[in-house]
Design an enzyme around this catalytic site. Structure first.
Site, PDB file in Angstrom:
ATOM      1  CE  LYS A 152      -4.654   0.893   0.693  1.00 44.57           C
ATOM      2  NZ  LYS A 152      -5.672   0.422   0.583  1.00 44.57           N
ATOM      3  N   GLY A 156     -23.103   4.541  -0.805  1.00 44.77           N
ATOM      4  CA  GLY A 156     -22.202   5.426  -1.778  1.00 44.77           C
ATOM      5  C   GLY A 156     -22.256   4.378  -3.076  1.00 44.77           C
ATOM      6  CB  VAL A 174     -19.553  -0.421  -2.173  1.00 44.16           C
ATOM      7  CG1 VAL A 174     -19.778  -1.872  -1.825  1.00 44.16           C
ATOM      8  CG2 VAL A 174     -18.106  -0.269  -2.666  1.00 44.16           C
ATOM      9  N   GLY A 175     -22.491   0.766  -1.825  1.00 44.21           N
ATOM     10  CA  GLY A 175     -23.849   0.313  -1.163  1.00 44.21           C
ATOM     11  C   GLY A 175     -24.920   0.469  -2.176  1.00 44.21           C
TER      12      GLY A 175
HETATM   13  N1  NAD Z   1     -14.993   1.263  -3.809  1.00 46.01           N
HETATM   14  C1  NAD Z   1     -14.427   0.014  -3.397  1.00 46.01           C
HETATM   15  O1  NAD Z   1     -14.140  -0.705  -4.530  1.00 46.01           O
HETATM   16  C2  NAD Z   1     -14.148  -0.383  -2.107  1.00 46.01           C
HETATM   17  C3  NAD Z   1     -13.353  -1.918  -2.000  1.00 46.01           C
HETATM   18  C4  NAD Z   1     -12.984  -2.077  -0.655  1.00 46.01           C
HETATM   19  C5  NAD Z   1     -13.453  -1.518   0.323  1.00 46.01           C
HETATM   20  N2  NAD Z   1     -14.368  -0.531   0.171  1.00 46.01           N
HETATM   21  C6  NAD Z   1     -14.875   0.183   1.499  1.00 46.01           C
HETATM   22  O2  NAD Z   1     -16.108   0.233   1.421  1.00 46.01           O
HETATM   23  C7  NAD Z   1     -16.633   1.548   1.929  1.00 46.01           C
HETATM   24  C8  NAD Z   1     -17.520   2.224   0.894  1.00 46.01           C
HETATM   25  O3  NAD Z   1     -17.049   2.577  -0.256  1.00 46.01           O
HETATM   26  P1  NAD Z   1     -17.506   3.627  -1.261  1.00 46.01           P
HETATM   27  O4  NAD Z   1     -16.442   3.364  -2.596  1.00 46.01           O
HETATM   28  O5  NAD Z   1     -19.119   3.014  -1.659  1.00 46.01           O
HETATM   29  O6  NAD Z   1     -17.175   4.980  -0.747  1.00 46.01           O
HETATM   30  P2  NAD Z   1     -18.294   6.132  -1.199  1.00 46.01           P
HETATM   31  O7  NAD Z   1     -17.526   7.157  -0.617  1.00 46.01           O
HETATM   32  O8  NAD Z   1     -18.892   6.022  -2.474  1.00 46.01           O
HETATM   33  O9  NAD Z   1     -19.605   5.826  -0.130  1.00 46.01           O
HETATM   34  C9  NAD Z   1     -19.460   5.983   1.230  1.00 46.01           C
HETATM   35  C10 NAD Z   1     -21.098   6.355   1.298  1.00 46.01           C
HETATM   36  O10 NAD Z   1     -21.137   6.247   2.812  1.00 46.01           O
HETATM   37  C11 NAD Z   1     -21.712   7.666   3.434  1.00 46.01           C
HETATM   38  N3  NAD Z   1     -21.431   7.758   4.787  1.00 46.01           N
HETATM   39  C12 NAD Z   1     -20.406   8.483   5.321  1.00 46.01           C
HETATM   40  N4  NAD Z   1     -20.435   8.498   6.786  1.00 46.01           N
HETATM   41  C13 NAD Z   1     -21.671   7.955   6.977  1.00 46.01           C
HETATM   42  C14 NAD Z   1     -22.441   7.533   8.440  1.00 46.01           C
HETATM   43  N5  NAD Z   1     -21.886   7.977   9.615  1.00 46.01           N
HETATM   44  N6  NAD Z   1     -23.665   7.216   7.955  1.00 46.01           N
HETATM   45  C15 NAD Z   1     -23.926   6.554   7.130  1.00 46.01           C
HETATM   46  N7  NAD Z   1     -23.491   6.699   5.920  1.00 46.01           N
HETATM   47  C16 NAD Z   1     -22.399   7.453   5.693  1.00 46.01           C
HETATM   48  C17 NAD Z   1     -21.305   8.727   2.430  1.00 46.01           C
HETATM   49  O11 NAD Z   1     -22.094   9.629   2.303  1.00 46.01           O
HETATM   50  C18 NAD Z   1     -21.262   7.926   1.271  1.00 46.01           C
HETATM   51  O12 NAD Z   1     -22.623   7.791   0.415  1.00 46.01           O
HETATM   52  C19 NAD Z   1     -15.484   2.407   2.566  1.00 46.01           C
HETATM   53  O13 NAD Z   1     -15.167   2.053   3.695  1.00 46.01           O
HETATM   54  C20 NAD Z   1     -14.483   1.761   1.351  1.00 46.01           C
HETATM   55  O14 NAD Z   1     -12.934   1.844   2.078  1.00 46.01           O
HETATM   56  C21 NAD Z   1     -14.474  -0.101  -1.009  1.00 46.01           C
END
Ligand code: NAD
Length: 360
Positions: free
Chosen positions: A83, A185, A187-188
């Site tokens: 990393k 976000g 992923v969600g």
């Molecule tokens: N994108 C990837 O490929 C990937 C891979 C592995 C792990 N992750 C992990 O998955 C998680 C989500 O990633 P992502 O790419 O969707 O990120 P993102 O920034 O697109 O989405 C995160 C979402 O969480 C919301 N959020 C932040 N704080 C919050 C809270 N307290 N309560 C409710 N919602 C809240 C934000 O408004 C946003 O909509 C992160 O922890 C990231 O490290 C992502």
């Protein structure tokens, strides 16, 4: 926190290499951490973040690179763990020169480390870095890259959740289960789509009103609650943390009503011991780095020449890996997080040791 702290640790060997990179003119201050190349070149993203101190940046890169070794091992990849962090505020200092200077340092490692996106770095940044190094993944589709990794991250989380559901309820189907998604976000949102398609009832929350609007427009059947605390306390079967780390802590675990936790967020366990607290409450925790490996699987596929179907097939196997870990946890009487670590260390040792066979 130091680099050589774990030399007397009889278990994992500690970090192989930590490289400090500086280019004063562009303002680049980066640290690349290579934890292990036992399974192949180290792969892991570049976090661009305004750390409070150099010590904080070093601590983060050591922690994150170690985590990537475990994630890549269990994802079945022929890749080690690494990393990088760039110390600075991306909004203030990110520039073409800085990214390209960074790319040259990555290139200087001659393939011992492949980089990718992480917090503060994006697909477009990888395209810039790629002008200086071959050892970069997560580029745009136009440049032969894998594009947005959240697509297969969500698919993998869904597979891990299905395996956990099978372990608890005897069937992998989520039909009729109430699943709480914290964070709509990248992923969600994809995850919500898979859950709705499978017949689950989704309850969700986000701090961003645009994310809530997305849910109202695209999935009017999704119930929205005020915040993560309300979601934790809601009558749900599965909790899927998809926002920030530390979602499972001393406050949330005692309040959690779900039987299963499976989500995308990295570092969900706020501190060591939380895995035991979950187990004591009879909550099955599908380890974060196991179920969220779809993203690294997606970008790693670029090294072979990106093929979405092949990468998806690999991410689908997160179902089998999660199932194996949950069974191992039962057999060995340990929480799944401990079983996952053991399985990863076993693969790194068993496969990594084969390099000792002289090839003539
Ligand atoms: N994108 C990837 O490929 C990937 C891979 C592995 C792990 N992750 C992990 O998955 C998680 C989500 O990633 P992502 O790419 O969707 O990120 P993102 O920034 O697109 O989405 C995160 C979402 O969480 C919301 N959020 C932040 N704080 C919050 C809270 N307290 N309560 C409710 N919602 C809240 C934000 O408004 C946003 O909509 C992160 O922890 C990231 O490290 C992502």
């Amino acid at each position: 926190m130091g680099v050589f702290v774990s030399t007397d640790d009889p278990g994992p060997a500690g970090h192989e290499q930590v490289v400090f990179c500086q280019d004063r003119r562009s303002g680049l201050k980066a640290i690349i951490g290579i934890y292990s190349t036992a399974l192949g070149p180290a792969l892991g993203g570049t976090r661009f973040y305004p750390y409070a101190s150099e010590e904080a940046a070093l601590a983060d890169v050591l922690d994150l690179s170690r985590g990537m070794a475990y994630k890549n091992a269990l994802a079945g990849l022929d890749l080690g763990g690494g990393k990088a962090v760039i110390w600075g505020d991306p909004d203030q200092v990110k520039s073409e020169a800085l990214l390209r200077a960074y790319g040259r340092f990555v290139q200087s490692l001659a393939g011992r480390y492949y980089t990718a996106c992480d917090v503060g770095t994006y697909v477009a940044d990888m395209d810039v870095i790629a002008r200086e190094t071959r050892y970069v993944t997560g580029r745009s589709l136009e440049h032969g890259g894998a594009g947005d990794s959240s697509v297969l991250t969500a698919w993998g989380v869904f597979q891990g959740m299905r395996a956990a559901a099978e372990h608890v309820w005897g069937s992998p189907s989520l039909r009729g289960r109430r699943v709480g998604v914290a964070g709509l976000g990248k992923v969600g949102r994809h995850l919500t789509g898979h859950l709705v398609d499978d017949g689950a009832e989704v309850v969700a929350t986000d701090v961003d009103s645009r994310a809530l609007e997305w849910a109202r427009t695209n999935h009017p059947g999704v119930a929205l609650v005020a915040d993560a605390a309300a979601l934790v306390a809601a009558d749900i079967d599965v909790y899927a943390p998809c926002a920030l780390g530390g979602a499972l802590n001393d406050e949330t675990v005692p309040a959690l009503r779900a039987r299963v936790v499976a989500g995308a967020a990295n570092n969900q366990l706020a501190h060591p011991g939380i895995e035991k607290l979950l187990a004591d409450r009879g909550i099955l925790y599908a380890p974060d780095y196991v179920v969220n490996a779809g993203g690294v699987i997606q970008v790693a596929d670029e090294i072979e020449g990106f093929n979405f179907d092949r990468a998806k097939l690999r991410a689908t196997r997160i179902f089998d890996t999660t199932r194996q870990i949950l069974r191992l946890a039962d057999d060995e009487g340990v929480p799944p997080a401990v079983a996952a670590d053991r399985l990863a260390e076993r693969r790194m040792a068993d496969v990594g040791r084969l390099r000792a066979i002289h090839l003539g």
